[in-house]
Design an enzyme around this catalytic site. Structure first.
Site, short mmCIF file in Angstrom:
data_model
loop_
_atom_site.label_atom_id
_atom_site.label_comp_id
_atom_site.label_asym_id
_atom_site.label_seq_id
_atom_site.Cartn_x
_atom_site.Cartn_y
_atom_site.Cartn_z
N GLY A 191 34.21 -3.97 -9.84
CA GLY A 191 32.84 -4.79 -9.78
C GLY A 191 33.26 -6.28 -10.31
O GLY A 191 34.59 -6.34 -10.70
N THR B 32 31.39 1.17 -15.09
CA THR B 32 32.02 -0.21 -14.38
C THR B 32 30.66 -1.21 -14.56
O THR B 32 30.93 -2.26 -14.72
CB THR B 32 32.26 0.18 -12.91
N HIS C 41 30.35 -2.35 -18.03
CA HIS C 41 31.35 -3.38 -18.30
C HIS C 41 30.77 -4.63 -17.86
O HIS C 41 30.89 -5.65 -18.35
CB HIS C 41 32.63 -2.92 -17.91
N GLU C 42 30.36 -4.60 -16.49
CA GLU C 42 30.32 -6.18 -15.81
C GLU C 42 29.06 -6.62 -16.34
O GLU C 42 28.92 -7.87 -16.56
CB GLU C 42 30.10 -5.94 -14.40
N HIS D 230 37.02 -9.39 -22.59
CA HIS D 230 37.84 -8.17 -22.66
C HIS D 230 38.19 -8.23 -24.07
O HIS D 230 38.64 -9.57 -24.62
CB HIS D 230 38.94 -8.28 -21.67
N THR E 40 36.11 -6.20 -33.22
CA THR E 40 36.87 -5.48 -32.27
C THR E 40 38.21 -6.10 -32.61
O THR E 40 38.45 -7.02 -32.29
CB THR E 40 36.43 -5.87 -30.91
N GLN F 278 44.05 -6.54 -29.64
CA GLN F 278 44.87 -5.60 -28.85
C GLN F 278 45.81 -6.42 -27.74
O GLN F 278 45.58 -7.34 -27.36
CB GLN F 278 44.15 -4.24 -28.57
N1 ARG Z 1 36.07 -5.75 -13.05
C1 ARG Z 1 36.91 -4.48 -13.09
C2 ARG Z 1 37.78 -3.98 -11.91
O1 ARG Z 1 37.28 -4.30 -11.04
C3 ARG Z 1 36.16 -3.39 -13.82
C4 ARG Z 1 36.88 -2.23 -14.41
C5 ARG Z 1 35.99 -1.42 -14.83
N2 ARG Z 1 36.62 -0.21 -15.73
C6 ARG Z 1 36.04 0.89 -15.70
N3 ARG Z 1 36.75 1.76 -16.48
N4 ARG Z 1 35.13 1.22 -15.30
O2 ARG Z 1 39.01 -3.68 -12.09
ZN ZN Z 2 36.25 -6.94 -17.12
#
Ligand code: ARG
Ligand code: ZN
Ligand code: CA
Length: 414
Positions: free
Chosen positions: A152, A198, A201-202, A211, A228, A231
């Site tokens: 995504g 996902t 996150h997006e 991130h 946070t 890291q």
């Molecule tokens: N933009 C990231 C990708 O496409 C999204 C990662 C999402 N991570 C997850 N564990 N769902 O790699």
């Molecule tokens: Zn991301």
């Protein structure tokens, strides 16, 4: 080419400092911000519910996961390490399927469209978003398609920095894309099982979150959230269960803004919430979302004619003549047999037209008005207004007025 991180972060921290939002006040009342969402299923022509043409239930399942994650209602919050429990928070952001489209017609917040391509890569974002786009001031556009190189992606918000030249602040490219295999729960996705994180996150990115590792494998790039810890890794494909130290502190590996497996993500923090609310209060095409008409039920009445669009064609000569046309639509439930529509140039009445016809609900017609000259007018405005419909007052005045303005570039005949 986009606004630099420095510009954006300076803007954000400044807004945060002067925030009128009561994050730090002792008496906290929840103020949930509703976000209207439209899911665009961009498929390959399969039957509804098969292949890339995902069923509605899959979208509902994903929406529910989003709301659990953003409202801290997720079952797996018990997996958040003890040391981070005090910063774990309900972000007070809630996602709602759009109840009406941009014309005010009823909607379920889901569109389906066969794509012009079978698959899309990151550089084909423009093609993907053009398959179907709803105004990003009023909708969070989420594209579900077969993505080639990503699970995504998302558009970062833009600041409203004064004097900033808005490079690439493109409303048509504002939204989120997700691969169809990673929507909702899917335990056969390959590298790890999808539990709908996902999109969580997006959308975090869409509201301005970075991130946790700051995209660098070092300890000096920040996500600009104090709660946070810095890291040095992304936790891609990992699911730690014990304390993991990097940069001298314990990593919050289960934060949604890492690359941890879906099954192992479970927390947004106070500062992340604060960032998202600053963005939601100030960023263009974010601060308009909680007030979007898409959150309200559509108005359904008997007699409702509306103006859909204005087409103002400039006649192909050099004396500034303009041929205005208006596209009207029956948005009501009655058949419309007559209506009145008037045309004003600035405040001067030019023409009133009385139309007789037979317009079924949803039917469209184009009304021609007399040609006018815009010569020697400074910034002329053309106004169109619907009057009586079926000899009674129109039941929905929201769509009865539309204007179009011309900067004086076409009005100069000298
Ligand atoms: N933009 C990231 C990708 O496409 C999204 C990662 C999402 N991570 C997850 N564990 N769902 O790699
Ligand atoms: Zn991301
Ligand atoms: Ca109307």
């Amino acid at each position: 080419q986009r606004e630099s991180i420095d510009q954006f972060e300076k803007w954000l921290s400044n807004k945060q400092r002067t925030a009128v939002t009561p994050f730090n006040s002792p008496i906290k009342t929840k103020e949930i911000l509703d976000i209207p969402v439209v899911f665009h299923v961009i498929h390959r022509g399969e039957n509804l519910g098969t292949g890339t043409n995902l069923p509605d239930e899959k979208i509902i399942e994903q929406l529910q996961i989003l709301n659990e994650d953003f409202r801290k209602l997720n079952d797996d919050q018990i997996l958040t390490p003890l040391e981070f429990l005090d910063v774990a928070t309900d972000t007070e952001i809630n996602f709602v399927l759009a109840k009406q489209d941009s014309e005010g017609l009823p909607s379920q917040g889901i569109t389906r469209q066969q794509g012009s391509q079978n698959t899309y890569n990151r550089s084909e974002e423009e093609i993907l978003y053009a398959e179907n786009y709803w105004p990003s001031e009023n909708y969070l556009n989420i594209y579900i398609a077969d993505l080639e190189d990503y699970l995504g992606w998302a558009t970062f918000p833009f600041s409203d920095l004064e004097g900033n030249i808005e490079i690439n602040n493109n409303r048509l490219l504002d939204g989120v894309a997700i691969d169809y295999k990673w929507l909702g729960i899917n335990e056969n996705t390959g590298s790890f099982n999808s539990y709908g994180r996902t999109l969580t996150h997006e959308i975090g990115h869409y509201f301005g979150l970075r991130h946790l590792w700051g995209n660098q494998q070092n300890c000096s790039t920040d996500d600009y959230c104090l709660d946070t810890p810095n890291q040095s890794t992304s936790y891609s494909g990992e699911c730690p269960t014990e304390t993991a130290i990097s940069c001298g502190t314990s990593d919050m590996y289960s934060n949604y803004m890492n690359y941890t497996d879906d099954a192992c993500m479970n927390i947004f923090t106070q500062n992340q919430k604060e960032r998202m609310h600053v963005v939601l209060n100030h960023s263009p095409r974010r601060n308009t979302l909680p007030q979007s008409p898409a959150l309200d039920n559509p108005i359904i009445t008997l007699n409702d004619l509306g103006i859909k669009t204005i087409i103002a064609t400039q006649l192909n000569d050099c004396n500034g003549f303009l041929l205005p046309k208006v596209v009207v639509r029956n948005y009501g439930t009655n058949v419309i047999e007559n209506f009145i529509i008037s045309f004003f140039l600035n405040d001067t009445l030019i023409e009133i037209i009385d139309i007789t016809g037979r317009y079924q609900p949803i039917a469209i017609d184009t009304i021609d008005f007399q040609a006018i000259s815009l010569d020697n007018l400074v910034d002329p405005v053309l106004n169109f207004r619907i009057g009586l419909v079926n000899q009674t007052e129109d039941g929905n005045q929201n769509n009865n007025l539309l204007s179009v303005s011309f900067s004086n570039k076409i009005t100069k005949s000298l």
